[in-house]
Write a protein that holds these residues in place. Structure first.
Motif, PDB file in Angstrom:
ATOM      1  N   PHE A   1      -2.564  10.946  -7.055  1.00 28.49           N
ATOM      2  CA  PHE A   1      -1.909  11.665  -8.150  1.00 28.49           C
ATOM      3  C   PHE A   1      -2.610  12.983  -8.491  1.00 28.49           C
ATOM      4  O   PHE A   1      -2.434  13.514  -9.592  1.00 28.49           O
ATOM      5  N   SER A   2      -3.372  13.495  -7.565  1.00 28.89           N
ATOM      6  CA  SER A   2      -4.187  14.674  -7.872  1.00 28.89           C
ATOM      7  C   SER A   2      -3.365  15.932  -8.132  1.00 28.89           C
ATOM      8  O   SER A   2      -3.862  16.882  -8.721  1.00 28.89           O
ATOM      9  N   PHE A   3      -2.092  15.948  -7.711  1.00 32.37           N
ATOM     10  CA  PHE A   3      -1.280  17.164  -7.857  1.00 32.37           C
ATOM     11  C   PHE A   3      -0.448  17.161  -9.142  1.00 32.37           C
ATOM     12  O   PHE A   3       0.257  18.123  -9.416  1.00 32.37           O
TER      13      PHE A   3
ATOM     14  N   ASN B   1       0.835  14.848 -18.148  1.00 32.89           N
ATOM     15  CA  ASN B   1       1.958  14.219 -18.852  1.00 32.89           C
ATOM     16  C   ASN B   1       2.804  13.358 -17.925  1.00 32.89           C
ATOM     17  O   ASN B   1       3.915  12.953 -18.282  1.00 32.89           O
ATOM     18  N   LEU B   2       2.334  13.063 -16.743  1.00 35.47           N
ATOM     19  CA  LEU B   2       3.058  12.205 -15.806  1.00 35.47           C
ATOM     20  C   LEU B   2       3.195  10.811 -16.394  1.00 35.47           C
ATOM     21  O   LEU B   2       2.238  10.239 -16.912  1.00 35.47           O
TER      22      LEU B   2
ATOM     23  N   SER C   1       0.855  -1.192   0.000  1.00 29.82           N
ATOM     24  CA  SER C   1       0.000   0.000   0.000  1.00 29.82           C
ATOM     25  C   SER C   1       0.886   1.235   0.000  1.00 29.82           C
ATOM     26  O   SER C   1       2.087   1.162   0.281  1.00 29.82           O
ATOM     27  N   LEU C   2       0.261   2.366  -0.307  1.00 27.36           N
ATOM     28  CA  LEU C   2       0.976   3.644  -0.335  1.00 27.36           C
ATOM     29  C   LEU C   2       0.222   4.647   0.524  1.00 27.36           C
ATOM     30  O   LEU C   2      -1.014   4.660   0.538  1.00 27.36           O
ATOM     31  N   PRO C   3       0.947   5.531   1.227  1.00 22.12           N
ATOM     32  CA  PRO C   3       0.282   6.579   2.001  1.00 22.12           C
ATOM     33  C   PRO C   3      -0.479   7.524   1.070  1.00 22.12           C
ATOM     34  O   PRO C   3      -0.042   7.812  -0.047  1.00 22.12           O
ATOM     35  N   THR C   4      -1.602   8.024   1.521  1.00 27.68           N
ATOM     36  CA  THR C   4      -2.422   8.917   0.696  1.00 27.68           C
ATOM     37  C   THR C   4      -1.670  10.177   0.295  1.00 27.68           C
ATOM     38  O   THR C   4      -1.791  10.667  -0.829  1.00 27.68           O
ATOM     39  N   ASP C   5      -0.882  10.722   1.207  1.00 22.80           N
ATOM     40  CA  ASP C   5      -0.168  11.985   0.949  1.00 22.80           C
ATOM     41  C   ASP C   5       1.287  11.753   0.573  1.00 22.80           C
ATOM     42  O   ASP C   5       2.137  12.614   0.795  1.00 22.80           O
ATOM     43  N   LEU C   6       1.599  10.597  -0.016  1.00 22.58           N
ATOM     44  CA  LEU C   6       2.992  10.267  -0.351  1.00 22.58           C
ATOM     45  C   LEU C   6       3.632  11.314  -1.237  1.00 22.58           C
ATOM     46  O   LEU C   6       4.786  11.708  -1.041  1.00 22.58           O
ATOM     47  N   PHE C   7       2.882  11.811  -2.259  1.00 23.88           N
ATOM     48  CA  PHE C   7       3.441  12.755  -3.234  1.00 23.88           C
ATOM     49  C   PHE C   7       2.933  14.179  -3.028  1.00 23.88           C
ATOM     50  O   PHE C   7       2.936  14.979  -3.970  1.00 23.88           O
TER      51      PHE C   7
ATOM     52  N   LEU D   1       7.958  13.644 -12.769  1.00 23.34           N
ATOM     53  CA  LEU D   1       7.585  13.355 -14.140  1.00 23.34           C
ATOM     54  C   LEU D   1       7.549  11.850 -14.422  1.00 23.34           C
ATOM     55  O   LEU D   1       6.930  11.410 -15.387  1.00 23.34           O
ATOM     56  N   HIS D   2       8.234  11.076 -13.572  1.00 23.80           N
ATOM     57  CA  HIS D   2       8.346   9.641 -13.817  1.00 23.80           C
ATOM     58  C   HIS D   2       8.262   8.901 -12.479  1.00 23.80           C
ATOM     59  O   HIS D   2       9.040   9.166 -11.565  1.00 23.80           O
TER      60      HIS D   2
END
Length: 436
Positions: free
Chosen positions: A163-165, A169-170, A133-139, A146-147
């Motif tokens: 990925f909302s932020f 082109n991500l 799993s991944l934390p909701t606010d990871l990014f 970009l990658h």
């Protein structure tokens, strides 16, 4: 020393202590791959303000990485090196890092806030780990990414808004994961469809359930109900069940109360209001208060005061009950002290809860004593469909004796009273069932 590139591959360094490389202030490239490094303490690479590239590939032992201060580091490569501990502050001071690779490092969990300070990060490689799993606010603070490569992990779901932020082109790679296609992943379909590079959509595939295996997430469009709807349905279901339970309790309240009353009676070994074990009355009369005038002016005189005929001793509530006793005490005692029970049936009787209760108590009491001695008098014609609404009474009428009040006809009345007296005074085994 004025060294800019230092390659120490294939070494046997087990631990890098604090300030180990503090004298290499001009070093730009450091490669410590293919060794046995076990631990890099916090600040192990401090004072290396010129270092831009750090490679730690294919170490044979497990690796612990503490917090490091490398203000100009742009590339950190940790590849095929088992990391057993990664401090949440490990990258806190790597403010200009652009490439971070933690590939095949056996990572099972990403510490909270691990990437928060990497605001210039452009490429992130977490390929080949064991992340589920991944934390909701990871990014949350990595707006320049970009990658992202998260292929070959054990991911089963992705938190909504991950990925909302990012721009459209991500580039992402999520192949060979174990996505469970359910409503928690429904949001991903619209996000994947918004990407400029639609070839990326091939990397998002359902793994389970089996019927959806291989289906692309962008083609997964389930009909999902919001969680709050299930909560409301759960509450409503609970209220419905509680309402049904309360309704059943209300409908059967007298039965429940009577059974409880009987249990208490047996526990307290209560006595009936007469000491004589033999019957005191020939019949207990159950009737509606609105039919009392008929009982008073018709039934009692013809049964108890008819000269030349055997008298029938009746138990009448308005006359014979103990005023200080409870309703249940009086009903129980009346039934126990009466040879038979006489029910005066009318529309008023069917509407009266007290009359229904008397009938229920009589039925249960007599059933428990195996004395089938109920007699029914109908003061008026009652449609069969009306009687069928009263299941207990309708059932009893099929096997109990009953008489119809003939009205004002004197001859018919004479026959009626003779039949009633006969039914009351005869043993209950001779009673014939109603013909209704």
């Amino acid at each position: 020393p004025d060294v800019q590139n230092l390659m120490l591959m294939g070494n046997h360094i087990l631990k890098i202590n604090k300030w180990t490389f503090s004298t290499f202030r001009s070093l730009r490239y450091l490669d410590l791959s293919y060794g046995w490094l076990h631990e890099a303490e916090s600040n192990a690479f401090s004072d290396m303000n010129s270092l831009e590239h750090l490679h730690l590939q294919q170490h044979q032992s497990t690796l612990q990485v503490g917090s490091q201060e490398l203000e100009n580091l742009q590339e950190l490569l940790i590849l095929k090196s088992p990391i057993i501990f990664l401090h949440s502050d490990a990258f806190r001071k790597l403010n200009v890092l652009r490439l971070l690779t933690l590939e095949e490092s056996f990572l099972q969990k990403i510490p909270p806030g691990l990437l928060d300070s990497l605001t210039d990060l452009q490429q992130l490689n977490l390929r080949g780990n064991m992340l589920q799993s991944l934390p909701t606010d990871l990014f949350k603070y990595n707006r320049n990414l970009l990658h992202i490569d998260l292929s070959l992990n054990h991911l089963q779901t992705l938190p909504e808004g991950l990925f909302s932020f990012f721009p459209s082109n991500l580039f992402t790679n999520f192949t060979w994961n174990f996505f469970v296609c359910n409503c928690s992943l429904a949001w991903a379909s619209s996000w994947i469809s918004s990407l400029e590079n639609q070839s990326i959509s091939q990397t998002f595939q359902c793994h389970s359930p089996v019927r959806l295996r291989g289906v692309l997430l962008k083609d997964f469009n389930p009909i999902c109900v919001p969680d709050y709807v299930w909560y409301i349905l759960g509450v409503l279901t609970g209220v419905l069940i509680l309402s049904i339970f309360i309704t059943l309790l209300y409908i059967n309240r007298w039965k429940i109360y009577y059974q409880w009353y009987i249990l208490l009676s047996k526990k307290n070994d209560r006595e009936v209001w007469v000491d004589n074990p033999r019957f005191v009355f020939d019949a207990f009369v159950a009737y509606s208060e609105r039919d009392f005038q008929w009982v008073l002016h018709e039934l009692i005189p013809h049964m108890e005061d008819n000269a030349g005929l055997p008298n029938v001793k009746l138990c009448v509530s308005d006359r014979d009950w103990d005023l200080g006793g409870s309703f249940f005490d009086n009903v129980e005692s009346s039934i126990q002290c009466s040879c038979k029970t006489l029910c005066v049936i009318s529309r008023h009787f069917l509407k009266s809860e007290w009359c229904k209760l008397e009938l229920s108590l009589a039925h249960m009491q007599l059933f428990s004593e195996n004395r089938d001695v109920l007699i029914f008098i109908f003061l008026e014609k009652i449609p069969s469909e009306r009687l069928s609404q009263h299941e207990k009474l309708h059932r009893e009428l099929r096997k109990k004796s009953c008489l119809d009040w003939p009205g004002e006809d004197p001859d018919a009345q004479r026959v009626f009273w003779e039949k009633l007296r006969s039914l009351i005074l005869k043993p209950h085994s001779e009673n014939k069932p109603c013909s209704r």
